[in-house]
Design a protein around this motif. Structure first.
Motif, PDB file in Angstrom:
ATOM      1  N   ALA A   1      19.733 -27.892  66.197  1.00  0.00           N
ATOM      2  CA  ALA A   1      20.402 -29.133  65.561  1.00  0.00           C
ATOM      3  C   ALA A   1      19.670 -29.283  64.311  1.00  0.00           C
ATOM      4  CB  ALA A   1      20.829 -29.677  66.669  1.00  0.00           C
ATOM      5  N   ILE A   2      18.588 -29.372  64.429  1.00  0.00           N
ATOM      6  CA  ILE A   2      17.560 -30.166  63.365  1.00  0.00           C
ATOM      7  C   ILE A   2      17.204 -28.564  62.365  1.00  0.00           C
ATOM      8  CG2 ILE A   2      15.186 -30.135  63.129  1.00  0.00           C
ATOM      9  CD1 ILE A   2      14.774 -31.480  65.707  1.00  0.00           C
ATOM     10  N   ALA A   3      17.727 -27.292  62.589  1.00  0.00           N
ATOM     11  CA  ALA A   3      17.520 -26.822  61.288  1.00  0.00           C
ATOM     12  C   ALA A   3      18.764 -26.655  61.097  1.00  0.00           C
ATOM     13  CB  ALA A   3      17.637 -25.360  62.278  1.00  0.00           C
ATOM     14  N   VAL A   4      20.110 -27.018  61.834  1.00  0.00           N
ATOM     15  CA  VAL A   4      21.472 -27.243  60.977  1.00  0.00           C
ATOM     16  C   VAL A   4      21.410 -27.916  59.838  1.00  0.00           C
ATOM     17  CG1 VAL A   4      23.907 -27.277  61.240  1.00  0.00           C
ATOM     18  CG2 VAL A   4      23.252 -25.217  62.617  1.00  0.00           C
ATOM     19  N   LEU A   5      21.028 -29.499  60.162  1.00  0.00           N
ATOM     20  CA  LEU A   5      21.406 -30.031  59.627  1.00  0.00           C
ATOM     21  C   LEU A   5      20.008 -29.982  58.225  1.00  0.00           C
ATOM     22  CD1 LEU A   5      22.835 -33.421  59.294  1.00  0.00           C
ATOM     23  CD2 LEU A   5      20.646 -34.141  60.976  1.00  0.00           C
ATOM     24  N   GLY A   6      18.842 -29.727  58.820  1.00  0.00           N
ATOM     25  CA  GLY A   6      18.062 -29.953  57.653  1.00  0.00           C
ATOM     26  C   GLY A   6      18.536 -28.962  56.480  1.00  0.00           C
ATOM     27  N   ASN A   7      18.624 -27.678  56.759  1.00  0.00           N
ATOM     28  CA  ASN A   7      18.924 -26.709  55.867  1.00  0.00           C
ATOM     29  C   ASN A   7      20.182 -27.004  55.077  1.00  0.00           C
ATOM     30  OD1 ASN A   7      17.147 -24.415  55.994  1.00  0.00           O
ATOM     31  ND2 ASN A   7      17.604 -24.774  58.304  1.00  0.00           N
ATOM     32  N   ILE A   8      21.539 -27.743  55.976  1.00  0.00           N
ATOM     33  CA  ILE A   8      22.713 -28.083  54.783  1.00  0.00           C
ATOM     34  C   ILE A   8      22.109 -29.633  54.144  1.00  0.00           C
ATOM     35  CG2 ILE A   8      24.823 -29.178  55.459  1.00  0.00           C
ATOM     36  CD1 ILE A   8      25.421 -27.643  58.005  1.00  0.00           C
ATOM     37  N   ILE A   9      21.271 -30.433  53.925  1.00  0.00           N
ATOM     38  CA  ILE A   9      21.593 -31.366  53.551  1.00  0.00           C
ATOM     39  C   ILE A   9      20.105 -30.582  52.087  1.00  0.00           C
ATOM     40  CG2 ILE A   9      19.504 -32.977  52.979  1.00  0.00           C
ATOM     41  CD1 ILE A   9      20.150 -33.898  55.996  1.00  0.00           C
ATOM     42  N   LEU A  10      19.298 -29.811  52.605  1.00  0.00           N
ATOM     43  CA  LEU A  10      18.974 -29.232  51.443  1.00  0.00           C
ATOM     44  C   LEU A  10      19.840 -28.584  50.315  1.00  0.00           C
ATOM     45  CD1 LEU A  10      15.472 -26.892  52.842  1.00  0.00           C
ATOM     46  CD2 LEU A  10      15.757 -29.163  51.518  1.00  0.00           C
TER      47      LEU A  10
END
Length: 329
Positions: free
Chosen positions: A53-62
């Motif tokens: 979840a952190i990976a998906v959210l963080g990379n989408i925000i970037l």
């Protein structure tokens, strides 16, 4: 007794050949997850799910910030966007199916789906290595040739470099899938892994697999050797230039621009090296340790990369803060 005609014999032979071809591989495989930790898998899935979840959210925000902010349309951030996209594909290729295995015991995966998963995982692992190499080149030109940086790494050059990295992964990994598709598999169709890892699938083949193993080793060795060499040479030259700078403030500023990238490189290549060494030489290490390390090798970089760049890069920190303010967070 009637003797079958030559035409009938040819037809029968053709049908036999087609049947043997269609039965050369099973319709599906069964992924076990983490053998030896079947009872613990249910609980292991929770930290894995949080990391995903952190990976998906963080990379989408970037990706959103880099796309919407024209001031970030520079080589460094464009390569970071490539890295974020690669991390999204890499983690999504394995985690949803892995969580299904851990929580619901849904380990069945079709033969073609297994090859597709294998292709995406190994291809985008190679792509991630290539993007990290390209980011090292970007830091080299930014510090060693600051006045020519934008002209050397122009938008067409950045696009071409990203395309070449992707094409390299496709050209190296595609033959692996082709070779597996041509092999005959035994009746045993259980994969002792949590995803379709190449060597785990090769173990189910009934034919000689030396070509598969040699090609896999040579391909991984070629990619890693080339990328690591470029990274090491780039940072060696960067270090020489930085140490010649007149003031400590200038040295600190130059080093600071490289810290984020170094923090991203180390987890990826250290975990890759450990996975490789334990796979080929760590025969005394329990199998569940092998598989856990392999899972973390693919999951940790997509999770920590956006955190490292979000915290270490001032421009990104500012843009993220502005985005959250707009959303009322």
């Amino acid at each position: 007794m009637q003797v079958p005609s030559e035409k009938a014999r040819d037809k029968k032979g053709l049908m036999s050949s087609l049947n043997s071809t269609s039965l050369s591989h099973p319709p599906s495989f069964l992924l076990l997850g983490i053998p030896g930790l079947e009872k613990e898998q249910f609980w292991i899935a929770f930290p894995f799910c949080i990391m995903y979840a952190i990976a998906v959210l963080g990379n989408i925000i970037l990706l959103i910030i880099i796309k919407t902010e024209s001031s970030l349309h520079e080589p460094m951030y464009l390569f970071l966007a490539m890295l974020a996209f690669t991390d999204l594909v890499l983690s999504t290729s394995m985690l949803p199916k892995m969580l299904a295995i851990f929580w619901w015991g849904s380990g069945e995966i079709g033969f073609v789906s297994c090859l597709v998963q294998l292709f995406f995982i190994h291809n985008f692992t190679a792509v991630e290595s290539g993007v990290l190499m390209a980011m090292a080149l970007d830091r080299y030109f930014a510090i060693c040739y600051p006045l020519r940086h934008s002209s050397i790494l122009s938008m067409p050059v950045v696009t071409a470099l990203g395309s070449l990295v992707l094409l390299r992964g496709v050209l190296i990994v595609s033959p692996i899938c082709f070779l597996l598709h041509r092999k005959a598999f035994c009746q045993h169709r259980v994969i002792s892994h949590s995803y379709c890892e190449h060597m785990a699938v090769v173990k189910l083949v009934c034919e000689d697999t030396r070509v598969n193993a040699i090609y896999c080793i040579l391909g991984a060795f070629a990619v890693a050797t080339f990328d690591i060499t470029v990274i090491v040479v780039s940072y060696t030259k960067i270090l020489r230039v930085v140490l010649r700078l007149p003031s400590s403030e200038s040295q600190h500023k130059a080093f600071n621009t490289c810290v984020s990238h170094v923090c991203v490189i180390l987890p990826f290549y250290v975990s890759a090296l450990f996975t490789y060494l334990t796979h080929w030489f760590g025969h005394s290490i329990p199998q569940h340790i092998h598989i856990l390390v392999a899972n973390l090798y693919l999951l940790v970089p997509p999770t920590v990369n956006p955190i490292i760049y979000g915290m270490r890069t001032k421009q990104l920190r500012h843009k993220i803060a502005v985005l959250f303010q707009r959303k009322g967070i």
